[in-house]
Design a protein around this motif. Structure first.
Motif, PDB file in Angstrom:
ATOM      1  N   TRP A  38       0.844  -1.207   0.000  1.00 15.85           N
ATOM      2  CA  TRP A  38       0.000   0.000   0.000  1.00 15.85           C
ATOM      3  C   TRP A  38       0.878   1.256   0.000  1.00 15.85           C
ATOM      4  CZ3 TRP A  38      -5.224   0.779  -0.405  1.00 15.85           C
ATOM      5  CH2 TRP A  38      -5.732   2.020  -0.015  1.00 15.85           C
ATOM      6  N   THR A  39       1.910   1.243   0.818  1.00 17.53           N
ATOM      7  CA  THR A  39       2.825   2.377   0.881  1.00 17.53           C
ATOM      8  C   THR A  39       3.552   2.573  -0.442  1.00 17.53           C
ATOM      9  OG1 THR A  39       3.158   2.009   3.252  1.00 17.53           O
ATOM     10  CG2 THR A  39       4.787   3.347   2.119  1.00 17.53           C
ATOM     11  N   ILE A  40       3.916   1.480  -1.088  1.00 21.55           N
ATOM     12  CA  ILE A  40       4.646   1.551  -2.348  1.00 21.55           C
ATOM     13  C   ILE A  40       3.752   2.030  -3.489  1.00 21.55           C
ATOM     14  CG2 ILE A  40       5.800   0.135  -4.108  1.00 21.55           C
ATOM     15  CD1 ILE A  40       6.834  -1.630  -1.832  1.00 21.55           C
ATOM     16  N   CYS A  41       2.489   1.618  -3.474  1.00 21.93           N
ATOM     17  CA  CYS A  41       1.599   1.855  -4.617  1.00 21.93           C
ATOM     18  C   CYS A  41       0.784   3.134  -4.504  1.00 21.93           C
ATOM     19  CB  CYS A  41       0.642   0.673  -4.790  1.00 21.93           C
ATOM     20  SG  CYS A  41       1.465  -0.886  -5.183  1.00 21.93           S
ATOM     21  N   LEU A  42       0.416   3.539  -3.304  1.00 20.05           N
ATOM     22  CA  LEU A  42      -0.453   4.708  -3.153  1.00 20.05           C
ATOM     23  C   LEU A  42       0.332   5.990  -3.382  1.00 20.05           C
ATOM     24  CD1 LEU A  42      -3.358   5.646  -2.356  1.00 20.05           C
ATOM     25  CD2 LEU A  42      -2.484   5.909  -0.027  1.00 20.05           C
ATOM     26  N   LEU A  43      -0.151   6.795  -4.337  1.00 24.20           N
ATOM     27  CA  LEU A  43       0.482   8.084  -4.622  1.00 24.20           C
ATOM     28  C   LEU A  43      -0.198   9.228  -3.901  1.00 24.20           C
ATOM     29  CD1 LEU A  43       1.040   7.778  -8.480  1.00 24.20           C
ATOM     30  CD2 LEU A  43       2.764   7.576  -6.681  1.00 24.20           C
ATOM     31  N   ASN A  44      -1.517   9.175  -3.825  1.00 28.70           N
ATOM     32  CA  ASN A  44      -2.252  10.298  -3.244  1.00 28.70           C
ATOM     33  C   ASN A  44      -3.614   9.812  -2.766  1.00 28.70           C
ATOM     34  OD1 ASN A  44      -2.795  12.867  -2.416  1.00 28.70           O
ATOM     35  ND2 ASN A  44      -3.042  13.740  -4.452  1.00 28.70           N
ATOM     36  N   HIS A  45      -4.083  10.401  -1.677  1.00 29.40           N
ATOM     37  CA  HIS A  45      -5.401  10.061  -1.123  1.00 29.40           C
ATOM     38  C   HIS A  45      -6.057  11.350  -0.682  1.00 29.40           C
ATOM     39  CE1 HIS A  45      -7.970   7.653   2.005  1.00 29.40           C
ATOM     40  NE2 HIS A  45      -8.687   8.219   1.050  1.00 29.40           N
ATOM     41  N   GLU A  46      -7.048  11.782  -1.452  1.00 32.84           N
ATOM     42  CA  GLU A  46      -7.787  12.993  -1.148  1.00 32.84           C
ATOM     43  C   GLU A  46      -9.271  12.674  -1.093  1.00 32.84           C
ATOM     44  OE1 GLU A  46      -6.397  15.768  -0.368  1.00 32.84           O
ATOM     45  OE2 GLU A  46      -4.323  15.407  -1.001  1.00 32.84           O
TER      46      GLU A  46
END
Length: 477
Positions: A242-250
């Motif tokens: 999840w840390t590697i793949c997630l770029l942004n969460h808005e």
């Protein structure tokens, strides 16, 4: 039995006497047992009863819960909810609507009172039925592990745990306790109605299966516990991914790095998608295998853009090396190659030109004609192009779209198409069109990166001066 409940609360869930606990009490035997055990152990309690208004006796049961709480001096809050209206509005089953409203009100009360946890009275019997039902519908590890004694974060809160301390307590022991204490619980007649799937499993299927496996209930309970431990191990890997793949969460969207996602094992990919989807809709339980696989297949398609509907208004949108999960239309353009407003960049050959959003246009001269032709023939990346430099004049420039712009695409026998029409036909999102980079020679557009190349400078066997251009996003990973 009481010691087992207390051990689960204190050792597994880290719940101690000093914190305020919200207890969901229906008036049935399980929740009454939980209420009385917690009271006997000295916990600070608030009873919450949800009146679903679905049965004639619902008001009487609400009053019964008020009286039971009053007898032991515990505050009681009763909420009346419109289950039928909620189910119709959200197009979900009545049982699911009741469940969502019940937990939402429990956690709303917990939030208002700064409670340490929300407790509900699911038993070992409920756990066995749940695991069996999930097995019958082809569930994966998430379903086969059953319910958890402590869930945090959960669909309703990031910091208030949902606690089920009775998952290893059998209903027969609960009924015996209540009889000894002369506590008469309310009785819900619908619990006998085999029109409900769970009741058919409880009264018809389980007894039949126990003729073949007398210890089936104990075995299913143990299975859930084993798989729950295995699930925790897998989630450690999922957390890393999840840390590697997630770029942004808005608000309204999540953005993922597509290449990093595709490097994950299929199992991890499924967990990542499930986690992302469940984050959008509190309490969502119908994220099926078909939905997850539809998402994985879409992400893996060798296309730079597109979108697919998942469920409950959620969509996946693919943008080159980024894909988005969104429930709306207002996405940022940070994944797209963009120029600054009214910006024009002279393109060095060879060299590099920097665009917005970490995109880079890299250029080089290719000395080997045969190699360039072969590379172009095999190329599937629409962000790469080869030009015969003898057919065009320098300088090449990067600029954004202007009114009336047209391109003569290769393979269209000299016919032209408006850039605006091309962008519409290719479903380029409106928000990305205005400052999309165009490669131009004088007043002629020779390439729309990601979409079409002009036929004005295509290479052939006679080409002697060939330039290779590639537009690529340089993300730090």
């Amino acid at each position: 039995m009481i010691e087992q409940v207390v051990n689960i609360l204190q050792q597994d869930c880290k719940i101690h006497e000093q914190g305020l606990l919200i207890v969901g009490v229906s008036g049935g035997p399980d929740s009454l047992f939980l209420l009385n055990v917690l009271y006997e152990c000295g916990y600070n309690l608030v009873v919450v009863h949800i009146n679903h208004k679905l049965r004639p006796e619902a008001d009487e049961e609400a009053q019964y819960v008020r009286q039971a709480a009053a007898q032991i001096g515990v505050d009681c809050v009763v909420w009346e909810v419109d289950v039928l209206g909620f189910a119709e509005k959200h197009k979900i089953a009545i049982e699911e609507a009741a469940r969502r409203l019940r937990y939402q009100h429990l956690f709303d009360q917990a939030q208002q009172r700064s409670a340490s946890a929300v407790l509900v009275g699911h038993t070992a019997d409920d756990q066995v039925e749940t695991i069996l039902m999930h097995l019958l519908r082809g569930s994966g590890l998430v379903g086969l592990r059953g319910m958890q004694t402590c869930t945090l974060p959960n669909s309703w809160s990031e910091h208030i745990p949902l606690v089920r301390p009775l998952l290893f307590t059998w209903r027969s022991d609960i009924l015996q306790y209540l009889a000894e204490k002369q506590i008469q619980p309310a009785f819900d007649q619908t619990n006998l109605d085999t029109a409900y799937y769970r009741n058919r499993v409880r009264y018809d299927l389980l007894p039949q299966l126990e003729e073949y496996a007398p210890r089936l209930r104990q075995n299913l309970l143990r299975l859930g516990q084993i798989l729950s431990d295995d699930y925790q191990l897998i989630q450690r890997q999922v957390d890393i991914a999840w840390t590697i793949c997630l770029l942004n969460h808005e608000q309204g969207y999540l953005a993922f790095h597509r290449p990093n996602f595709e490097r994950q094992l299929p199992s991890v990919q499924r967990y990542l998608l499930r986690r992302a989807i469940e984050g959008f809709v509190p309490g969502l339980t119908d994220v099926g295998f078909e939905c997850i696989e539809r998402g994985r297949k879409f992400i893996a398609e060798n296309k730079p853009s597109g979108q697919v509907d998942l469920l409950d208004g959620m969509r996946l949108i693919r943008d080159v090396d980024v894909f988005w999960l969104t429930s709306g239309d207002d996405l940022p353009i940070s994944a797209y190659p963009q120029l600054k407003p009214d910006e024009t960049i002279a393109i060095p050959i060879p060299g590099r030109s920097l665009l917005k959003n970490s995109w880079v246009l890299e250029t080089e001269m290719v000395a080997d004609n045969k190699q360039a032709i072969e590379q172009e023939k095999r190329n599937n990346d629409r962000y790469q192009a080869w030009f015969d430099m003898d057919k065009i004049s320098l300088p090449l420039v990067l600029r954004s779209r202007e009114s009336g712009d047209r391109i003569h695409p290769a393979g269209m026998d000299g016919h032209s198409i408006k850039i605006s029409d091309l962008m519409i036909n290719q479903k380029l999102p409106l928000r990305a069109r205005k400052n999309w980079p165009l490669i131009c020679c004088g007043d002629k557009i020779v390439w729309v990166p990601g979409y079409r190349q002009s036929g004005l400078a295509t290479i052939d066997k006679q080409s002697t001066s060939i330039a290779h251009l590639i537009l690529v996003r340089k993300l730090s990973t």
